[in-house]
Design an enzyme around this catalytic site. Structure first.
Site, PDB file in Angstrom:
ATOM      1  N   HIS A  32       0.934  -1.316  -0.019  1.00 17.92           N
ATOM      2  CA  HIS A  32      -0.112   0.049   0.077  1.00 17.92           C
ATOM      3  C   HIS A  32       0.754   1.281  -0.039  1.00 17.92           C
ATOM      4  CE1 HIS A  32      -3.188  -2.724   1.180  1.00 17.92           C
ATOM      5  NE2 HIS A  32      -2.604  -3.130   2.380  1.00 17.92           N
TER       6      HIS A  32
ATOM      7  N   TYR B 184      -9.639   4.061  10.155  1.00 19.61           N
ATOM      8  CA  TYR B 184      -8.164   4.066  10.945  1.00 19.61           C
ATOM      9  C   TYR B 184      -7.264   4.995  10.102  1.00 19.61           C
ATOM     10  CZ  TYR B 184      -6.374   1.242   7.239  1.00 19.61           C
ATOM     11  OH  TYR B 184      -5.849   0.867   5.870  1.00 19.61           O
TER      12      TYR B 184
ATOM     13  N   THR C  51      -8.460   1.020   2.812  1.00 16.42           N
ATOM     14  CA  THR C  51      -9.516   1.601   3.148  1.00 16.42           C
ATOM     15  C   THR C  51      -9.384   2.890   3.638  1.00 16.42           C
ATOM     16  OG1 THR C  51      -9.635   0.419   5.128  1.00 16.42           O
ATOM     17  CG2 THR C  51     -10.959  -0.375   3.559  1.00 16.42           C
TER      18      THR C  51
ATOM     19  N   ARG D   4     -11.011  -3.679  -5.459  1.00 17.60           N
ATOM     20  CA  ARG D   4     -10.933  -4.347  -4.467  1.00 17.60           C
ATOM     21  C   ARG D   4     -12.400  -4.284  -3.709  1.00 17.60           C
ATOM     22  NH1 ARG D   4      -7.469  -3.683   1.088  1.00 17.60           N
ATOM     23  NH2 ARG D   4      -7.000  -5.851   1.488  1.00 17.60           N
TER      24      ARG D   4
ATOM     25  N   ARG E 232     -14.122  -4.659  10.487  1.00 17.83           N
ATOM     26  CA  ARG E 232     -13.741  -3.546  11.201  1.00 17.83           C
ATOM     27  C   ARG E 232     -13.233  -2.604  10.303  1.00 17.83           C
ATOM     28  NH1 ARG E 232      -8.330  -4.762  10.556  1.00 17.83           N
ATOM     29  NH2 ARG E 232      -8.055  -6.841   9.960  1.00 17.83           N
TER      30      ARG E 232
ATOM     31  N   TYR F 234     -11.396  -9.275  -0.138  1.00 20.25           N
ATOM     32  CA  TYR F 234     -10.814  -9.256   1.180  1.00 20.25           C
ATOM     33  C   TYR F 234     -12.164  -9.525   2.255  1.00 20.25           C
ATOM     34  CZ  TYR F 234      -7.624  -8.496   5.304  1.00 20.25           C
ATOM     35  OH  TYR F 234      -6.937  -8.337   6.322  1.00 20.25           O
TER      36      TYR F 234
ATOM     37  N   HIS G 179      -4.874 -12.724   1.354  1.00 24.71           N
ATOM     38  CA  HIS G 179      -4.200 -13.093   2.610  1.00 24.71           C
ATOM     39  C   HIS G 179      -5.090 -14.559   2.958  1.00 24.71           C
ATOM     40  CE1 HIS G 179      -3.047  -9.160   2.659  1.00 24.71           C
ATOM     41  NE2 HIS G 179      -3.806  -8.543   3.388  1.00 24.71           N
TER      42      HIS G 179
ATOM     43  N   ASP H  73       2.599  -6.811   2.251  1.00 28.62           N
ATOM     44  CA  ASP H  73       1.477  -5.829   2.927  1.00 28.62           C
ATOM     45  C   ASP H  73       2.087  -4.843   3.670  1.00 28.62           C
ATOM     46  OD1 ASP H  73      -1.148  -5.516   3.522  1.00 28.62           O
ATOM     47  OD2 ASP H  73      -0.695  -6.407   5.379  1.00 28.62           O
TER      48      ASP H  73
ATOM     49  N   ASN I 242      -2.526  -1.793  10.758  1.00 31.76           N
ATOM     50  CA  ASN I 242      -3.581  -2.188  11.850  1.00 31.76           C
ATOM     51  C   ASN I 242      -2.720  -3.694  12.517  1.00 31.76           C
ATOM     52  OD1 ASN I 242      -5.492  -0.532  11.674  1.00 31.76           O
ATOM     53  ND2 ASN I 242      -6.158  -1.585   9.815  1.00 31.76           N
TER      54      ASN I 242
HETATM   55  O1  LIG Z   1      -3.201  -4.445   4.534  1.00 33.52           O
HETATM   56  C1  LIG Z   1      -3.993  -5.187   4.129  1.00 33.52           C
HETATM   57  O2  LIG Z   1      -4.318  -5.981   3.263  1.00 33.52           O
HETATM   58  C2  LIG Z   1      -4.978  -5.468   5.535  1.00 33.52           C
HETATM   59  C3  LIG Z   1      -5.627  -4.542   6.272  1.00 33.52           C
HETATM   60  C4  LIG Z   1      -5.988  -3.146   5.942  1.00 33.52           C
HETATM   61  C5  LIG Z   1      -6.974  -2.999   4.747  1.00 33.52           C
HETATM   62  O3  LIG Z   1      -6.908  -3.994   4.010  1.00 33.52           O
HETATM   63  C6  LIG Z   1      -7.286  -1.901   4.307  1.00 33.52           C
HETATM   64  O4  LIG Z   1      -7.389  -0.814   4.915  1.00 33.52           O
HETATM   65  O5  LIG Z   1      -7.913  -2.005   3.241  1.00 33.52           O
HETATM   66  C7  LIG Z   1      -6.142  -4.976   7.560  1.00 33.52           C
HETATM   67  O6  LIG Z   1      -6.199  -6.355   7.816  1.00 33.52           O
HETATM   68  O7  LIG Z   1      -6.327  -4.247   8.228  1.00 33.52           O
END
Ligand SMILES: O=C(O)/C=C(\CC(=O)C(=O)O)C(=O)O
Length: 315
Positions: free
Chosen positions: A42, A58, A86, A133, A139, A166, A190, A266, A271
């Site tokens: 990311h 977050y 996100t 995605r 969460r 995801y 994952h 990753d 988080n």
């Molecule tokens: O880094 C990842 O893939 C997993 C994340 C963050 C995420 O997916 C996001 O914010 O979109 C997680 O499990 O918090």
């Protein structure tokens, strides 16, 4: 005015307990195959240029394109696939900026909403986006109506894009039929987030494997042992045999689907709660799940090239 300034400061405060990415990862002992792709990472901000989305769950520390590309070179990767997280919502500007700065060495996975314009989709494609995605992790996102997701699928299908999914393992049974009805390739993040305290031969993971078998265009990232592991040991302090409880799960998928697996660091590991891995040691997790040079070449080069750079494959 004062109020706005205070609000601005508050908005950029990291989530309490946030763990920043490792400042000085070691070099992996594993020599990566030439052309290896970090197929899940990311960029975050920097917030001053690319503010985080108001609807985020977050607030991370910044993790810029330059910092990502420095890590790529340090670890020995040739390319990145940058996945919209996100915390940036459906504002893909940081992603697009990173793709443009990469000189063709990064491709992307975006988040788009149903009303996205054709011009925006074209711009994303030109920048190097090849998928969207859909995040079902509670969460991280509020529930998105399936009709909206469906609208997005219909918009991206003509571009030849895929959908990255995801979700938590516990939700797969309920989501499975919807996923399998999506008429473009699917990429699972994952390992589908298994509970690794369960038996790798048990019914839950069997359900996940049967989902992967249901279509031959369902791909799986065998990434994020640091997120899935319950007993470690963490990839820190020289540990090259980390996250042993995740190995049987990842290895099972690599062995059964060697042509449909992907892997990524990753980075910057949003988080995480317990520890922040050394990315060099995380790369040294790979021989445990893909024990031969041949399996690693498929996992790290052939497969991601086929999905993200089909025009360059084999070159
Ligand atoms: O880094 C990842 O893939 C997993 C994340 C963050 C995420 O997916 C996001 O914010 O979109 C997680 O499990 O918090």
């Amino acid at each position: 005015m004062t109020e706005r300034t205070e609000q601005h400061v508050t908005e950029q405060q990291k989530t309490p307990g946030w763990l920043d990415w490792h400042p000085s990862p070691g070099r992996p002992a594993l020599e990566l195959p030439a052309g290896a792709v970090d197929a899940h990472c990311h960029v975050f901000g920097p917030a001053a240029a690319f503010p985080y989305a108001p609807e985020r769950k977050y607030t991370p520390c910044d993790a810029s394109a330059e910092q990502l590309f420095a890590l790529r070179d340090h670890l020995g990767f040739a390319r990145n696939v940058i996945v919209q997280a996100t915390c940036h919502g459906a504002d893909n500007r940081a992603l697009v900026d990173a793709l443009r700065r990469s000189g063709g060495r990064a491709r992307g996975v975006a988040t788009v909403r149903p009303g996205v314009s054709d011009a925006e989709l074209r711009e994303l494609h030109e920048a190097g986006v090849r998928g969207v995605r859909f995040n079902f992790v509670r969460r991280l996102v509020d529930v998105t109506p399936r009709a909206d997701l469906w609208d997005v699928v219909e918009r991206i299908a003509p571009l030849g894009w895929h959908v990255v999914l995801y979700f938590e393992a516990a939700d797969l049974a309920e989501l499975r039929e919807f996923f399998l009805s999506i008429p473009v390739p699917l990429v699972i993040d994952h390992l589908g987030r298994p509970d690794v305290s369960e038996d790798v031969d048990g019914p839950k993971f069997a359900g996940f494997l049967s989902f992967l078998r249901a279509r031959d265009d369902v791909w799986c990232k065998v990434s994020c042992p640091e997120r899935l592991s319950l007993t470690g040991p963490p990839a820190l302090d020289g540990e090259r045999n980390a996250y042993r409880d995740v190995v049987p799960f990842a290895r099972r998928v690599v062995e059964e689907f060697p042509d449909r697996v992907l892997w990524g660091t990753d980075w910057p590991h949003p988080n995480l709660k317990g520890h922040m891995p050394d990315d060099g040691l995380l790369v040294d997790f790979l021989p445990h799940v893909a024990p031969s040079a041949e399996l690693r070449r498929r996992l790290l080069v052939d497969n991601p090239m086929r999905l993200y750079w089909p025009e360059n494959e084999g070159s």
